[in-house]
Design a protein around this motif. Structure first.
Motif, mmCIF file in Angstrom:
data_model
loop_
_atom_site.group_PDB
_atom_site.id
_atom_site.type_symbol
_atom_site.label_atom_id
_atom_site.label_comp_id
_atom_site.label_asym_id
_atom_site.label_seq_id
_atom_site.Cartn_x
_atom_site.Cartn_y
_atom_site.Cartn_z
ATOM 1 N N VAL A 221 41.482 0.405 86.931
ATOM 2 C CA VAL A 221 42.011 1.244 85.850
ATOM 3 C C VAL A 221 42.573 2.532 86.422
ATOM 4 C CG1 VAL A 221 41.360 2.656 83.858
ATOM 5 C CG2 VAL A 221 40.610 0.301 83.988
ATOM 6 N N GLY A 222 41.805 3.195 87.262
ATOM 7 C CA GLY A 222 42.269 4.446 87.866
ATOM 8 C C GLY A 222 43.485 4.243 88.738
ATOM 9 N N GLY A 223 43.500 3.150 89.499
ATOM 10 C CA GLY A 223 44.641 2.878 90.372
ATOM 11 C C GLY A 223 45.919 2.612 89.603
ATOM 12 N N THR A 224 45.833 1.824 88.532
ATOM 13 C CA THR A 224 47.043 1.534 87.762
ATOM 14 C C THR A 224 47.559 2.777 87.051
ATOM 15 O OG1 THR A 224 45.706 0.785 85.896
ATOM 16 C CG2 THR A 224 46.539 -0.896 87.395
ATOM 17 N N ILE A 225 46.659 3.598 86.545
ATOM 18 C CA ILE A 225 47.095 4.838 85.886
ATOM 19 C C ILE A 225 47.742 5.772 86.893
ATOM 20 C CG2 ILE A 225 46.275 6.935 84.741
ATOM 21 C CD1 ILE A 225 44.248 5.164 83.270
ATOM 22 N N ALA A 226 47.126 5.938 88.058
ATOM 23 C CA ALA A 226 47.686 6.833 89.081
ATOM 24 C C ALA A 226 49.027 6.309 89.585
ATOM 25 C CB ALA A 226 46.704 6.978 90.233
ATOM 26 N N PHE A 227 49.124 5.011 89.844
ATOM 27 C CA PHE A 227 50.365 4.434 90.347
ATOM 28 C C PHE A 227 51.494 4.601 89.340
ATOM 29 C CE2 PHE A 227 53.269 0.851 91.024
ATOM 30 C CZ PHE A 227 53.623 1.083 92.350
ATOM 31 N N ALA A 228 51.222 4.296 88.070
ATOM 32 C CA ALA A 228 52.252 4.414 87.042
ATOM 33 C C ALA A 228 52.678 5.865 86.858
ATOM 34 C CB ALA A 228 51.741 3.841 85.723
ATOM 35 N N THR A 229 51.726 6.778 86.892
ATOM 36 C CA THR A 229 52.048 8.198 86.716
ATOM 37 C C THR A 229 52.925 8.715 87.848
ATOM 38 O OG1 THR A 229 49.958 8.526 85.561
ATOM 39 C CG2 THR A 229 51.053 10.493 86.412
ATOM 40 N N VAL A 230 52.553 8.414 89.079
ATOM 41 C CA VAL A 230 53.331 8.893 90.221
ATOM 42 C C VAL A 230 54.703 8.232 90.240
ATOM 43 C CG1 VAL A 230 53.434 8.861 92.750
ATOM 44 C CG2 VAL A 230 51.336 9.512 91.599
ATOM 45 N N LEU A 231 54.768 6.950 89.937
ATOM 46 C CA LEU A 231 56.044 6.243 89.947
ATOM 47 C C LEU A 231 56.988 6.792 88.879
ATOM 48 C CD1 LEU A 231 57.207 3.970 91.635
ATOM 49 C CD2 LEU A 231 56.527 2.386 89.848
ATOM 50 N N ILE A 232 56.469 7.073 87.701
ATOM 51 C CA ILE A 232 57.310 7.631 86.637
ATOM 52 C C ILE A 232 57.753 9.043 86.988
ATOM 53 C CG2 ILE A 232 57.289 8.441 84.239
ATOM 54 C CD1 ILE A 232 55.516 6.002 83.611
ATOM 55 N N ALA A 233 56.854 9.861 87.526
ATOM 56 C CA ALA A 233 57.189 11.244 87.849
ATOM 57 C C ALA A 233 58.233 11.328 88.968
ATOM 58 C CB ALA A 233 55.939 11.999 88.258
ATOM 59 N N ASP A 234 58.202 10.398 89.926
ATOM 60 C CA ASP A 234 59.151 10.431 91.034
ATOM 61 C C ASP A 234 60.486 9.789 90.705
ATOM 62 O OD1 ASP A 234 57.405 11.759 92.652
ATOM 63 O OD2 ASP A 234 56.862 10.034 93.887
ATOM 64 N N ASN A 235 60.593 9.066 89.606
ATOM 65 C CA ASN A 235 61.804 8.302 89.287
ATOM 66 C C ASN A 235 62.301 8.590 87.883
ATOM 67 O OD1 ASN A 235 61.936 6.532 91.742
ATOM 68 N ND2 ASN A 235 59.881 6.080 91.035
ATOM 69 N N LEU A 236 62.663 9.826 87.611
ATOM 70 C CA LEU A 236 63.119 10.192 86.276
ATOM 71 C C LEU A 236 64.616 9.981 86.073
ATOM 72 C CD1 LEU A 236 60.967 13.356 85.533
ATOM 73 C CD2 LEU A 236 60.705 11.059 84.624
ATOM 74 N N ASP A 237 65.378 9.777 87.149
ATOM 75 C CA ASP A 237 66.809 9.529 86.978
ATOM 76 C C ASP A 237 67.027 8.088 86.557
ATOM 77 O OD1 ASP A 237 65.883 8.631 89.401
ATOM 78 O OD2 ASP A 237 67.822 8.849 90.402
ATOM 79 N N GLY A 238 68.062 7.868 85.782
ATOM 80 C CA GLY A 238 68.308 6.536 85.243
ATOM 81 C C GLY A 238 69.610 5.961 85.758
ATOM 82 N N GLY A 239 69.974 4.817 85.245
ATOM 83 C CA GLY A 239 71.216 4.151 85.633
ATOM 84 C C GLY A 239 71.036 2.664 85.535
ATOM 85 N N PRO A 240 72.103 1.914 85.809
ATOM 86 C CA PRO A 240 71.975 0.458 85.733
ATOM 87 C C PRO A 240 71.099 -0.106 86.845
ATOM 88 C CG PRO A 240 74.153 1.069 86.496
ATOM 89 C CD PRO A 240 73.443 2.334 86.122
ATOM 90 N N GLN A 241 71.060 0.557 87.968
ATOM 91 C CA GLN A 241 70.201 0.153 89.081
ATOM 92 C C GLN A 241 69.202 1.275 89.327
ATOM 93 O OE1 GLN A 241 70.294 -2.749 90.865
ATOM 94 N NE2 GLN A 241 71.853 -3.481 89.440
ATOM 95 N N TYR A 242 67.932 0.937 89.297
ATOM 96 C CA TYR A 242 66.879 1.930 89.505
ATOM 97 C C TYR A 242 66.356 1.803 90.929
ATOM 98 C CZ TYR A 242 66.862 2.189 84.444
ATOM 99 O OH TYR A 242 67.229 2.346 83.146
ATOM 100 N N SER A 243 66.315 2.906 91.609
ATOM 101 C CA SER A 243 65.758 2.935 92.955
ATOM 102 C C SER A 243 64.353 3.509 92.848
ATOM 103 C CB SER A 243 66.626 3.801 93.863
ATOM 104 O OG SER A 243 66.051 3.888 95.136
#
Length: 125
Positions: free
Chosen positions: A9-31
């Motif tokens: 539970v802690g790992g999935t929450i931390a992973f999702a939070t960090v991934l969302i915070a580092d990838n706020l730019d959008g577009g047709p292809q997401y890096s």
């Protein structure tokens, strides 16, 4: 199982939070990057399916936490019941009302204690 579920539970929450915070730019292809390391370049469908997979891991972790907590409660209830039975048997023997004259003395009866875990047991084994 409870500990493993909590870690997931802690790992999935931390992973999702960090991934969302580092990838706020959008577009047709997401890096997707994590701590300045490029993980993958995905399209919208790939990002959606990755989110579903992460949600399924989170649900699995919640199920493991609930099963582990339920097992611990049941084991503690059985231990309390066994202790109550032992006290009742000891009172019966102390009062001299034992029906079987060959019944063991209470000093030779084993003491019921909570079993200590010897190492990490995954999935109840």
């Amino acid at each position: 199982m409870l500990l493993l579920g909590l870690l997931l539970v802690g790992g999935t929450i931390a992973f999702a939070t960090v991934l969302i915070a580092d990838n706020l730019d959008g577009g047709p292809q997401y890096s997707a990057t994590l701590f300045d390391h490029h993980l993958a370049t995905v399209n919208t469908l790939g990002a959606f399916l990755a989110g579903i997979a992460l949600a399924l891991v989170f649900c699995l972790a919640l199920m493991m936490v609930s099963v582990g907590a339920r097992r611990e409660r049941r084991r503690n209830a059985e231990l309390r019941a066994a202790r109550r039975e032992r006290r009742a048997a000891a009172k019966t023997v102390d009062a001299g009302t034992a029906t079987d004259p060959g019944e063991d003395d209470t000093a030779t009866m084993p003491v019921l204690t909570k079993r200590r875990s010897r190492g990490v047991h995954l999935f109840g084994h």
